[in-house]
Scaffold this active site. Structure first.
Site, PDB file in Angstrom:
ATOM      1  CD  GLU A  59      89.297 -50.276-117.115  1.00 21.48           C
ATOM      2  OE1 GLU A  59      89.094 -49.465-116.201  1.00 21.48           O
ATOM      3  OE2 GLU A  59      90.384 -50.388-117.705  1.00 21.48           O
ATOM      4  CB  CYS A 111      89.982 -42.759-120.841  1.00 25.66           C
ATOM      5  SG  CYS A 111      90.951 -42.103-119.483  1.00 25.66           S
ATOM      6  N   GLY A 133     100.841 -53.614-124.985  1.00 23.76           N
ATOM      7  CA  GLY A 133      99.618 -54.231-124.472  1.00 23.76           C
ATOM      8  C   GLY A 133      98.513 -53.195-124.417  1.00 23.76           C
ATOM      9  CG  HIS A 134      96.667 -49.280-122.545  1.00 22.21           C
ATOM     10  ND1 HIS A 134      96.351 -48.329-123.494  1.00 22.21           N
ATOM     11  CD2 HIS A 134      95.732 -49.143-121.557  1.00 22.21           C
ATOM     12  CE1 HIS A 134      95.288 -47.650-123.098  1.00 22.21           C
ATOM     13  NE2 HIS A 134      94.884 -48.128-121.929  1.00 22.21           N
ATOM     14  CB  CYS A 165      93.700 -43.012-116.975  1.00 21.20           C
ATOM     15  SG  CYS A 165      92.219 -43.973-116.618  1.00 21.20           S
ATOM     16  CB  CYS A 166      89.107 -40.425-116.372  1.00 17.78           C
ATOM     17  SG  CYS A 166      88.704 -42.113-116.877  1.00 17.78           S
ATOM     18  CG  HIS A 178      99.742 -50.475-118.775  1.00 18.16           C
ATOM     19  ND1 HIS A 178      99.280 -51.732-119.021  1.00 18.16           N
ATOM     20  CD2 HIS A 178      98.620 -49.727-118.569  1.00 18.16           C
ATOM     21  CE1 HIS A 178      97.967 -51.752-118.938  1.00 18.16           C
ATOM     22  NE2 HIS A 178      97.536 -50.558-118.678  1.00 18.16           N
ATOM     23  CD  GLU A 189      88.520 -45.735-118.775  1.00 11.52           C
ATOM     24  OE1 GLU A 189      88.348 -46.934-119.069  1.00 11.52           O
ATOM     25  OE2 GLU A 189      89.636 -45.229-118.578  1.00 11.52           O
ATOM     26  CG  HIS A 195      90.855 -51.526-122.245  1.00 12.24           C
ATOM     27  ND1 HIS A 195      91.349 -50.291-122.602  1.00 12.24           N
ATOM     28  CD2 HIS A 195      90.781 -51.523-120.894  1.00 12.24           C
ATOM     29  CE1 HIS A 195      91.566 -49.572-121.509  1.00 12.24           C
ATOM     30  NE2 HIS A 195      91.230 -50.300-120.456  1.00 12.24           N
TER      31      HIS A 195
END
Lengths: 641, 641
Positions: free
Chosen positions: A318, A336, A191-192, A402-403, A140, A334, A266
């Site tokens: 996720e 997010c 990666g994200h 994160c959310c 990340h 999620e 994801h």
């Protein structure tokens, strides 16, 4: 504004929109007054601010490594960045020296942590600097950089203070040197995904084309063979096959993005990437990229979306599984992911003013997104299940928060989702009481929208151009109104059939100060049915009214378990305003049936059907559930004929 | 036989029962001819036999450690023991020099591995002998010993060969020295119960009261405070709180067994323990233990049983969660748990000849137990789900192959579940074609039961005592026949109402050679409904006929997804014999409804209910599913009025 053929519209910035309506005003005030300050307290309480103080030897981990030898502490820079972004949006609503001071303090810590070459990741600098850029797939770094950059941009825009932005621009320079097509550069990508969105914002802010180029590189390089994640794994001495998510679908890196046709992996990664793809397609005039976005959009909303605009059924990745796999009680959905979908929808509207995008944007805002935040603004859902036995409830903080900040940055900038502007066109996507000052070419138009939306569909829009002005006003007519919306201009009805284009009512005329458009969007209770391919919803019905999806929560249905309630297909569903319930809401009621447990004393199975009893069903808006203690809840209600 | 007041009945050993009926004969032949030999091949292929050759340095693990730093290889002694038991039962059906030779070879390996002090656990001896008896909670040493002992007893009974039994008796002596109330003894007991059952068998075989005492010690010590698992964790330097299952409910060690009233934790551990408790209660005349068994039984069958007699909904703990939590698609319902329940039911029948025990025993045998084995006898279910999207299928072997040999040892000794004998009473629990030679006091009675059960309820029992004999013949009348069974003695009807006692028809008379009792148990298709507290089954119905629970498998319902089939509540369900299907079966058919997908092209949600279409529903016995490739399946069918 639109520099290329494909970029047809721009969203009107939230700083040009004042929220006046009761619904969003209440949520916005809650976020400004309670959510954003309490989030800072949590950042302190959980040592997340302290983690920016890079110390040697490094302090013990606050969050231990899990079974995958992994700690979410490695993502913390991103959470700091997201809080700065939300807090900076708050500053646009009103000055706050305390918040500014906190962001300035964070800026100092980041500036101090930054390496001479511009590198800035507090985890790696503090713990394993020799390993930096060695594992983009899992760790990340670029994701963190993206969120910090979004925070820096927002803070600069709010205050004019450049220091954090300068820090981040130096870091982006470093990243641009590190990654790219050159022989000595790494041919890597996140990666994200996330930094791509931030780079587009930076490009728009500064006009520096290198930012656009870096975003383009990350998007174009993704999923190419030989695979970068394989190469970097081998370079660090790992077996690429020992990847706990097994396939690169997890990060949408299984094939080049323009060849992707199915929504996989994801959910947040996917939707952040699609957001950037749509943005980039608009900017570059890239038709192949636009087409990929459209194909992926169809796949998402036609086969993988919960009725609440929740996305990603599976906790394991996720994210996504198979088409129509939308279990309710184990839904991950999620927060997010819905927020990311809202971002994506907004970018799609820039490409193509099609009501299908605004409809989903609205669905997410009022349901799967807003459900992530409690009524008091200080507790959260990470997973937005559509059915609960009562054990699932909101939490005050999370190892991976994160959310929390995704909701606060969304609500703090909610006005930014209401309007778009294009060549001689103003488009209104959302309703609920807002006043906007919109630049349209050389002129300026003030729009004053008054309504009690989403509780009521009667909408009044006053148009005040600074001088008489001919332009097209496009008003989104929700698909759920089934063509029954009525419209008037200065009291004179206009045909809402012939003047419709892709879900928007078009009014092309000379506008004068004081002109008034009214919409009457009928809001009867609706019964929603799922495609029979959705196994989890067979024999069930969901209730909705306007843009709000409803649910039955146990506390409102005390006499019978919500799992035993059956709504007869012909039962009349009535609307009741409840000023005192949940700070003001509209409930839906119906005569229903339930199952008697009398004959079942001590019996688990019988050769006789349960006896039915009359019951009353009371449903509340989904986003309002779980504000009155632990409660069983369900969106999909058993139906009977 | 019954040495104490509470031990009222004994099961008639399977060696005194010849299976002649088509149903069980086919399953038994398959197990004898295919399952048991193929299981030995798997033990070789997966190096499980080789693991008994204790070598230094130890060879690499065949099964790597998992996230809990744990390998199921540590259980392998138990799988060897269970195979020996099943194979020894096979020897009672007919000699087989090859099988004997294999067991003799295993005996030599075990004898060679055994330590001078009697200790015999191949994992610990080969890998970490200094750690033996240091972690009863997790590492299954006593469980392994129990299964090896059951194997040794069965082999001795089949062949008269003592060597393996001698080895195991020495090991049991070592265990009895190690564990007990003495100051220098460990006050421990198994983490995974099993040895208690084996010790009861050894006690009955040898009359050595030390075996009964050791079983009693393990049962009585369990769950006492201060807690042994805490103490042993501290002794080995571990924090007792760092226990991945968190609570001792997992191993039913949370409180003394006589105080336990709720069925909790790992299902197989629970049911093995309850089996031993019932056995011990009968043997010791322990009324408190009997009462605990009865309370736990009620809790199990009234709140935690799948309609197939599957148990344990959760994969996480391979066991129980909350009352009525019986999800179908995620059901764990381990084959071993149903087999263990059958053992428990049989022990309860020794305490109390109550049809409720035999009913559940039968339910498990024909459904949740038998479903664990494929038609060809060489592939298995570990989890017996009640609903599948088609991805769940049988496997050829497993890292933890416990279920495979539990099915083979059960089926290889199936005759042992048919009859019990008590003071001047013979009880018949199961039907399906069997011939038994039963000793009743000084006399001997031959019972010849002829029927096509479970396909047909017409049963004929010929009674041939060696001389005229007065005794009570008790015939179990299944509760599912709802009092509609008809009975005759030598052609003369007898009242099945007045002569019933706890689910058994009692016929108390002088019996002469050639007397014939006939039963006519009606077998119309039945609709089963779950208690409304079972959320997963609300609005659904299951079909059954006789003791067989049915399911709808996609391959028989090609025109519509089984998830979209609705069975109208009034629809007539018809019975069809199918000689060629699945080696001969009876299917159930009904006119049903399905949902059209026509209007749903490209739509995920609509404000209109799906259009219904007529369809035909075809159901097969649950135990026969998953023998024709991967297929969606469900036991609980959507119902409509």
């Amino acid at each position: 504004m639109a520099t290329q053929a494909l970029r047809k519209y721009d969203a009107v910035n939230f700083t040009d929109v004042a929220i006046t309506g009761a619904f969003w005003r209440e949520r916005l005030d809650t976020v400004l007054k309670h959510t954003i300050p309490s989030q800072y307290e949590k950042l302190v309480e959980f040592d997340m601010i302290k983690s920016l103080e890079v110390r040697q030897p490094p302090p013990p981990l606050t969050i231990p490594k899990n079974n995958h030898n992994f700690t979410t502490q490695i993502f913390w820079d991103s959470d700091i960045g997201k809080w700065i972004e939300a807090a900076s949006y708050a500053l646009r609503h009103g000055p706050d020296k305390k918040i500014e001071q906190k962001i300035d303090e964070i800026t100092e810590l980041l500036a101090k942590a930054q390496r001479p070459d511009g590198y800035l990741n507090c985890w790696y600098i503090g713990r394993e600097i020799d390993k930096r850029w060695s594992n983009l797939r899992d760790n990340h770094e670029l994701y963190n950089a993206g969120h910090l950059l979004e925070g820096a941009i927002a803070y600069f825009q709010a205050t004019g203070k450049r220091k954090l932005l300068d820090v981040m621009e130096r870091y982006i320079d470093h990243i641009a040197n590190t990654f790219g097509p050159g022989d000595v550069q790494k041919h890597g990508y996140p990666g994200h995904q996330e930094i791509e969105i931030a780079l587009m914002k930076l490009y728009r802010l500064t006009g520096d084309k290198r930012r656009l180029d870096l975003c383009t590189y990350f998007i174009n390089e993704r999923g190419k063979q030989p695979h970068y994640y394989d190469a970097e794994a081998q370079a660090r001495g790992d077996d690429p096959k020992k990847y706990w998510h097994k396939t690169y679908e997890y990060a949408q890196a299984h094939k080049p993005v323009r060849e992707q046709t199915k929504v996989v992996g994801h959910a947040v990664r996917a939707f952040y990437m699609y957001t950037a793809m749509a943005d980039l397609a608009a900017e570059l005039g890239d038709k192949a990229l636009k087409k990929a976005c459209e194909t992926l959009w169809r796949d998402a909303v036609q086969t993988k979306m919960y009725v609440t605009a929740g996305f990603g059924p599976s906790a394991f990745n996720e994210g996504f599984t198979t088409d129509y796999d939308l279990p309710n009680d184990t839904a991950y959905a999620e927060t997010c992911a819905t927020v990311a979908m809202i971002f994506w929808a907004q970018r799609m509207l820039n490409l193509d003013l099609d009501g299908q995008y605004a409809d989903i944007m609205e669905l997410g805002l009022f349901n799967g997104g807003l459900s992530g935040l409690s009524r008091d603004g200080t507790t959260y859902f990470y997973e937005n299940k559509l059915e609960s036995d009562g054990s699932h409830t909101r939490w005050a903080w999370h190892n991976c928060p994160c959310c929390t900040m995704n909701v606060s940055r969304l609500v703090a900038s909610i006005g930014g989702y209401f309007y778009s502007v294009g060549d001689r066109t103003i488009a209104v996507h959302l309703y609920g009481g807002a006043q906007a000052n919109i630049k349209l070419g050389a002129s300026s138009v003030k729009l004053t929208e008054t309504s009690n939306y989403p509780w009521d569909g009667k909408i009044k829009i006053k148009i005040d151009p600074d001088a008489e002005s001919k332009f097209v006003l496009k008003l989104r007519i929700p698909a759920w109104s089934h063509g029954k919306t009525k419209a008037k201009v200065n009291g004179k009805a206009i045909n809402t059939k012939t003047n419709m284009a892709k879900g928007y009512l078009e009014i092309d005329r000379k506008w004068n100060a004081g002109d008034v458009v009214t919409l009457d969007i009928p809001m009867p209770p609706r019964r929603i049915y799922a495609n029979p391919a959705v196994k989890a919803d067979v024999g069930k019905v969901a209730l909705a009214r306007g843009p709000l999806v409803y649910c039955i929560e146990q506390v409102d249905n005390a006499k019978t378990p919500v799992s035993n309630l059956f709504l007869p297909q012909k039962a009349k569903v009535t609307v009741e305003k409840k000023q005192k319930l949940l700070g003001g809401t509209v409930v839906l009621k119906a005569s229903a049936r339930t199952l008697s447990r009398k004959q079942w004393e001590g019996a688990l199975y019988l050769d006789l059907p349960p006896v039915e009893l009359p019951a009353t069903l009371t449903a509340i808006p989904y986003y309002q559930w779980a504000n009155r203690g632990k409660n069983p809840m369900r969106v999909w209600i058993n139906e009977k004929q």
